[in-house]
Design a protein around this motif. Sequence first.
Motif, PDB file in Angstrom:
ATOM      1  N   UNK A   9     -64.661 -46.201  -1.976  1.00 55.26           N
ATOM      2  CA  UNK A   9     -65.885 -46.786  -2.543  1.00 55.26           C
ATOM      3  C   UNK A   9     -66.261 -46.072  -3.835  1.00 55.26           C
ATOM      4  N   UNK A  10     -66.110 -44.743  -3.851  1.00 57.30           N
ATOM      5  CA  UNK A  10     -66.434 -43.968  -5.057  1.00 57.30           C
ATOM      6  C   UNK A  10     -65.536 -44.364  -6.223  1.00 57.30           C
ATOM      7  N   UNK A  11     -64.267 -44.683  -5.945  1.00 56.58           N
ATOM      8  CA  UNK A  11     -63.360 -45.129  -7.011  1.00 56.58           C
ATOM      9  C   UNK A  11     -63.842 -46.429  -7.637  1.00 56.58           C
ATOM     10  N   UNK A  12     -64.290 -47.355  -6.788  1.00 56.10           N
ATOM     11  CA  UNK A  12     -64.781 -48.644  -7.301  1.00 56.10           C
ATOM     12  C   UNK A  12     -66.031 -48.435  -8.143  1.00 56.10           C
ATOM     13  N   UNK A  13     -66.951 -47.612  -7.656  1.00 51.08           N
ATOM     14  CA  UNK A  13     -68.188 -47.344  -8.396  1.00 51.08           C
ATOM     15  C   UNK A  13     -67.876 -46.674  -9.730  1.00 51.08           C
ATOM     16  N   UNK A  14     -66.968 -45.697  -9.712  1.00 55.20           N
ATOM     17  CA  UNK A  14     -66.600 -45.004 -10.951  1.00 55.20           C
ATOM     18  C   UNK A  14     -65.949 -45.961 -11.941  1.00 55.20           C
ATOM     19  N   UNK A  15     -65.150 -46.897 -11.452  1.00 54.66           N
ATOM     20  CA  UNK A  15     -64.507 -47.874 -12.330  1.00 54.66           C
ATOM     21  C   UNK A  15     -65.555 -48.748 -13.012  1.00 54.66           C
ATOM     22  N   UNK A  16     -66.526 -49.254 -12.245  1.00 55.42           N
ATOM     23  CA  UNK A  16     -67.560 -50.105 -12.824  1.00 55.42           C
ATOM     24  C   UNK A  16     -68.405 -49.341 -13.841  1.00 55.42           C
ATOM     25  N   UNK A  17     -68.757 -48.098 -13.515  1.00 54.93           N
ATOM     26  CA  UNK A  17     -69.543 -47.284 -14.450  1.00 54.93           C
ATOM     27  C   UNK A  17     -68.753 -47.011 -15.722  1.00 54.93           C
ATOM     28  N   UNK A  18     -67.462 -46.740 -15.563  1.00 53.03           N
ATOM     29  CA  UNK A  18     -66.627 -46.475 -16.734  1.00 53.03           C
ATOM     30  C   UNK A  18     -66.483 -47.689 -17.632  1.00 53.03           C
ATOM     31  N   UNK A  19     -66.377 -48.875 -17.023  1.00 56.04           N
ATOM     32  CA  UNK A  19     -66.267 -50.105 -17.812  1.00 56.04           C
ATOM     33  C   UNK A  19     -67.547 -50.340 -18.606  1.00 56.04           C
ATOM     34  N   UNK A  20     -68.708 -50.131 -17.965  1.00 52.27           N
ATOM     35  CA  UNK A  20     -69.978 -50.326 -18.663  1.00 52.27           C
ATOM     36  C   UNK A  20     -70.178 -49.291 -19.767  1.00 52.27           C
ATOM     37  N   UNK A  21     -69.513 -48.149 -19.651  1.00 53.22           N
ATOM     38  CA  UNK A  21     -69.647 -47.120 -20.692  1.00 53.22           C
ATOM     39  C   UNK A  21     -68.861 -47.473 -21.944  1.00 53.22           C
ATOM     40  N   UNK A  22     -67.967 -48.448 -21.832  1.00 51.46           N
ATOM     41  CA  UNK A  22     -67.171 -48.853 -22.981  1.00 51.46           C
ATOM     42  C   UNK A  22     -65.885 -48.082 -23.143  1.00 51.46           C
ATOM     43  N   UNK A  23     -65.532 -47.235 -22.190  1.00 52.83           N
ATOM     44  CA  UNK A  23     -64.291 -46.460 -22.280  1.00 52.83           C
ATOM     45  C   UNK A  23     -63.103 -47.396 -22.127  1.00 52.83           C
ATOM     46  N   UNK A  24     -62.016 -47.173 -22.882  1.00 54.51           N
ATOM     47  CA  UNK A  24     -60.848 -48.055 -22.788  1.00 54.51           C
ATOM     48  C   UNK A  24     -60.352 -48.199 -21.355  1.00 54.51           C
ATOM     49  N   UNK A  25     -60.180 -49.434 -20.919  1.00 56.04           N
ATOM     50  CA  UNK A  25     -59.887 -49.708 -19.521  1.00 56.04           C
ATOM     51  C   UNK A  25     -58.551 -49.115 -19.091  1.00 56.04           C
ATOM     52  N   UNK A  26     -57.540 -49.181 -19.947  1.00 59.39           N
ATOM     53  CA  UNK A  26     -56.221 -48.673 -19.566  1.00 59.39           C
ATOM     54  C   UNK A  26     -56.285 -47.194 -19.216  1.00 59.39           C
ATOM     55  N   UNK A  27     -56.952 -46.395 -20.064  1.00 63.28           N
ATOM     56  CA  UNK A  27     -57.070 -44.964 -19.792  1.00 63.28           C
ATOM     57  C   UNK A  27     -58.006 -44.701 -18.623  1.00 63.28           C
ATOM     58  N   UNK A  28     -59.018 -45.552 -18.471  1.00 60.46           N
ATOM     59  CA  UNK A  28     -59.959 -45.402 -17.364  1.00 60.46           C
ATOM     60  C   UNK A  28     -59.246 -45.586 -16.027  1.00 60.46           C
ATOM     61  N   UNK A  29     -58.445 -46.624 -15.912  1.00 55.44           N
ATOM     62  CA  UNK A  29     -57.730 -46.881 -14.660  1.00 55.44           C
ATOM     63  C   UNK A  29     -56.769 -45.745 -14.317  1.00 55.44           C
ATOM     64  N   UNK A  30     -55.947 -45.357 -15.287  1.00 57.55           N
ATOM     65  CA  UNK A  30     -55.003 -44.269 -15.037  1.00 57.55           C
ATOM     66  C   UNK A  30     -55.702 -42.948 -14.761  1.00 57.55           C
ATOM     67  N   UNK A  31     -56.754 -42.653 -15.531  1.00 59.47           N
ATOM     68  CA  UNK A  31     -57.480 -41.402 -15.358  1.00 59.47           C
ATOM     69  C   UNK A  31     -58.161 -41.311 -14.008  1.00 59.47           C
ATOM     70  N   UNK A  32     -58.789 -42.385 -13.566  1.00 59.33           N
ATOM     71  CA  UNK A  32     -59.437 -42.373 -12.257  1.00 59.33           C
ATOM     72  C   UNK A  32     -58.412 -42.200 -11.141  1.00 59.33           C
ATOM     73  N   UNK A  33     -57.251 -42.816 -11.308  1.00 59.85           N
ATOM     74  CA  UNK A  33     -56.209 -42.640 -10.304  1.00 59.85           C
ATOM     75  C   UNK A  33     -55.815 -41.184 -10.151  1.00 59.85           C
ATOM     76  N   UNK A  34     -55.626 -40.492 -11.264  1.00 60.97           N
ATOM     77  CA  UNK A  34     -55.224 -39.080 -11.216  1.00 60.97           C
ATOM     78  C   UNK A  34     -56.353 -38.205 -10.684  1.00 60.97           C
ATOM     79  N   UNK A  35     -57.587 -38.438 -11.176  1.00 63.28           N
ATOM     80  CA  UNK A  35     -58.732 -37.627 -10.740  1.00 63.28           C
ATOM     81  C   UNK A  35     -58.957 -37.755  -9.237  1.00 63.28           C
ATOM     82  N   UNK A  36     -58.946 -38.978  -8.720  1.00 65.47           N
ATOM     83  CA  UNK A  36     -59.202 -39.165  -7.290  1.00 65.47           C
ATOM     84  C   UNK A  36     -58.011 -38.758  -6.432  1.00 65.47           C
ATOM     85  N   UNK A  37     -56.833 -38.692  -7.029  1.00 59.88           N
ATOM     86  CA  UNK A  37     -55.697 -38.145  -6.283  1.00 59.88           C
ATOM     87  C   UNK A  37     -55.943 -36.671  -5.969  1.00 59.88           C
TER      88      UNK A  37
END
Length: 451
Positions: A9-37
């Motif tokens: 659930x935290x991954x989904x919330x972080x993804x939505x917050x990151x998208x609203x922040x305007x951060x590039x989606x490609x780096x956001x997806x990969x970065x969240x994957x590594x951080x939550x790993x």
Amino acid sequence: MLDEYGLAIAMVVALLLGIFSGYPVAFLLGGLGIVFAFIGDIPLPFLGTVGSRIFGGVIENWLLIAIPLFVFMGLMLEKSGVARNLLLTLQRLFGRVRGGLAISVALLGIVMAASTGIIGASVVMLGLLALPVMARQGYKPELAYGVVAASGTLGILIPPSIMLVLMGSIMNLSVGALFKAALFPGLLLGGLYALYLLVIAQVRPDWAPLAEEGGEAHLTEEHSPLVIALLRDLAGPVVLIVAVLGSIMAGIATPTEAAAIGAAGSLILALGLRQLNWGALRQVCRDTSRTSAMILFVVIGATCFSVVFKRLGGDDMIVDIITGTGLGPYGLLLLLMGLIFILGFFLEWIEISFVVLPLLLPVVEGLEFAGVSSTGLMVWFAILVAINLQTSFLTPPFGYALFYLKGIAQGNVSIGVIYRSIIPFVLLQLTGLILCIVFPSIALWFPGLTD
């Protein structure tokens, strides 16, 4: 559920917050994957499987080579001037019909969708060609901008659609079968647009004046016979469409091979129209590289995100939530379509396709529908998702077609007018989606997948 699926659930919330922040989606997806790993204490050797998935499922996937080739074909056709010539002829054809220019834009959107599939280029091209003339002719902005946006997005559904190529890779489905299944739903949407334009032009004649009433009879002063002009301007796109789609649907060529045929054909067409030069070729190659790289990086980031999300139990969470509703097959299908429609307000179709779609597949595979064979179920579902995702280009706050139009308008209309203009067309798209749900044969008849 919070104890069991808290990190998912935290991954989904972080993804939505990151998208609203305007951060590039490609780096956001990969970065969240590594951080939550690391947060989830996933063993480092497991992250090695992410690299294997990226190389084995993305980099080495020959089907994805079709994407830059189709992008090149679409951009080169846009540079060739084919669309402009065809719009001029269509406007002559419908010049004495109230709303004829808007109908011409809708028909041109269908033709160009079947020969390009590049949404940004289609919307911008249609807008630059038609909006100034529609304004001089007295069209209501809420109608003019809406038909340009909706017609320009048909390319994401009507083959050769890049979305369908990617869906074929994600869902392990035949791209040829997806192309066949998407053809009639795409034409259905185009027909709904044209029908709406005819009706609104009669109900609200001040919204769509005749050319003579608006003070501008035609876009061009060409006096060649209409039939000859129509055949001349349709010949190039039709030959290209038949060469690309016909070779795929007949099983003569793979999607990648057909895309190469289309890219070569667009070059020949531009050369024949004397629109090919080094400057145009360099610009098309640059834009192709930029678009293809964007898609590839999002796919890589989404792969990393999805692998870690599933390891944290995200797929089980989705299945438990959806199946726990107690709804029947059609109820679950409507729930999934509603979820995808809402996600389309905030996510691009690429993220939804690569992050959300794989999570929903286990749920869909267990459903049964009357008149839908087991082999046709996933193809039907893919087409429903594709129709649904077409609306993501039109719905605020992140509908890309809206921003393309705002850039073209250059301050002539407010973003509020553009938002209002797309409401009827979003409703028409949802109508088309409902028709394809109620009558699966609309999608499954041509590929021969009905019971």
